[in-house]
Design a protein around this motif. Structure first.
Motif: not given
Length: 372
Positions: A18-29, A350-357
């Protein structure tokens, strides 16, 4: 549910993913979304918030400077679980060492590919060989060698010795023509070493932001994660007490980093010893928070969004080279941005982040996990 159930599961600690994902979330856009919002709102709050998503050119610290060391810390935390499992299954240390080295070399190669923005043949002198993934790979290799062959107390000694050794190295050396201990971009010894040793090009001509010598303290960053993971996995102390010790150690390292900053400035570019212990302390506090909420209290459902990211972190870092998430978002969700009016740019971000997720979620459901 039994609040100790997850903690007793030695095979996987949900809070790490979860923390790794939280970390990477910020560089997803998300960082660029905040910068775009600041450009529209132009208020002190948004301007100050957006400034936290840019690296200082030289000395200094922002939240953006936490992304990289937190990832390295977490890669180290996973090592005791992975390596001990392999030892218990009958693998020898030599076999595990080869696997560790191979993983490190693959990360170095992937880092070069990422720098090139794809697979492209160029003259060898035109490649940039130092990279984020390369630093992660090299630090991972040396930190795991220490874990494999050093005794527990010796690992702590290694952590401190690397930090102090790097500090003394830069304190009593400099590039030719500069006084000993010069820490400017042109005058420090680490940048000079990269200029004379690293082949190809550097990210800043006279300095590379992920150069060779700063791997010394990069090993300490990963090794702190190894120490934390080993303590988490092996110590018989109650989980809540472990959380308390993570907090105490985290605060102690932050204070040490701020004190060390007086002589050896906090500097991500040099991965200075003060920067290393500061970010290590923050990493421990963040992990303590996630561990307490998710693995001790058992409140983990909220973290599913981040765990989906964390379980394919290397993929989401590399995939923008080959997948244009922004184009896909514009093709399918442009109407959402149009509805947002003047906020179209951040909304489309935000839509770009959503698509990548969604891509990561599809991989998660199909149990496709890209590991190196």
């Amino acid at each position: 549910m039994n609040k100790e159930a997850i903690t007793r599961d030695k095979s996987r600690v949900r809070s790490i993913d979860a923390l790794r994902g939280f970390d990477m979330f910020w560089i997803m856009g998300i960082g660029s979304v905040i910068v775009r919002m600041a450009a529209i709102e132009n208020t002190p709050f948004w301007s100050g918030f957006a400034a936290q998503f840019e690296h200082p050119y030289w000395n200094g610290f922002t939240l953006w400077d936490m992304i990289f060391p937190l990832f390295m810390f977490l890669s180290g935390m996973s090592s005791p679980f992975s390596i001990d499992k392999q030892l218990e299954s009958g693998r020898t240390r030599k076999q595990i060492l080869w696997k560790v080295v191979k993983r490190g070399l693959i990360l170095i190669l992937l880092g070069i590919i990422y720098n090139t923005k794809g697979i492209e043949l160029r003259p060898l002198t035109e490649y940039r060989y130092a990279s984020v993934l390369g630093k992660i790979g090299a630090s991972y290799v040396f930190a795991n060698i220490i874990y494999l062959y050093a005794k527990p107390n010796a690992r702590i000694v290694w952590y401190g010795a690397l930090l102090i050794g790097y500090w003394l190295l830069l304190k009593f050396t400099a590039a030719p023509g500069f006084p000993a201990g010069d820490l400017t971009e042109a005058g420090n010894f680490a940048s000079y070493f990269d200029r004379i040793v690293l082949p190809g090009v550097l990210s800043r001509e006279i300095h590379d932001t992920v150069g060779l010598l700063c791997t010394i303290t990069g090993v300490s960053t990963t090794l702190l994660g190894v120490l934390a993971g080993s303590f988490l996995k092996k110590h018989p102390m109650a989980p809540i007490k472990k959380t308390l010790w993570f907090c105490i150690a985290g605060v102690g390292l932050i204070l040490l980093g701020l004190l060390w900053n007086l002589d050896f400035p906090i500097n991500k570019n040099l991965w200075s010893s003060s920067y290393t212990v500061l970010t290590g302390g923050i990493s421990l506090l963040l992990f303590a928070l996630f561990y307490y909420i998710i693995d001790i209290k058992g409140y983990y459902k909220w973290s599913f969004f981040f765990r989906v990211i964390g379980m394919n972190s290397i993929f989401i870092y590399l995939s923008p080279i080959f997948i244009n998430y922004s184009y896909i978002a514009r093709a399918g969700l442009r109407w959402v941005g149009q509805l947002a009016g003047p906020y179209e740019a951040p909304v489309m971000g935000l839509c770009t982040v959503f698509v990548s997720w969604l891509v990561l979620y599809f991989m998660y459901k199909k149990k496709i996990f890209i590991k190196v």
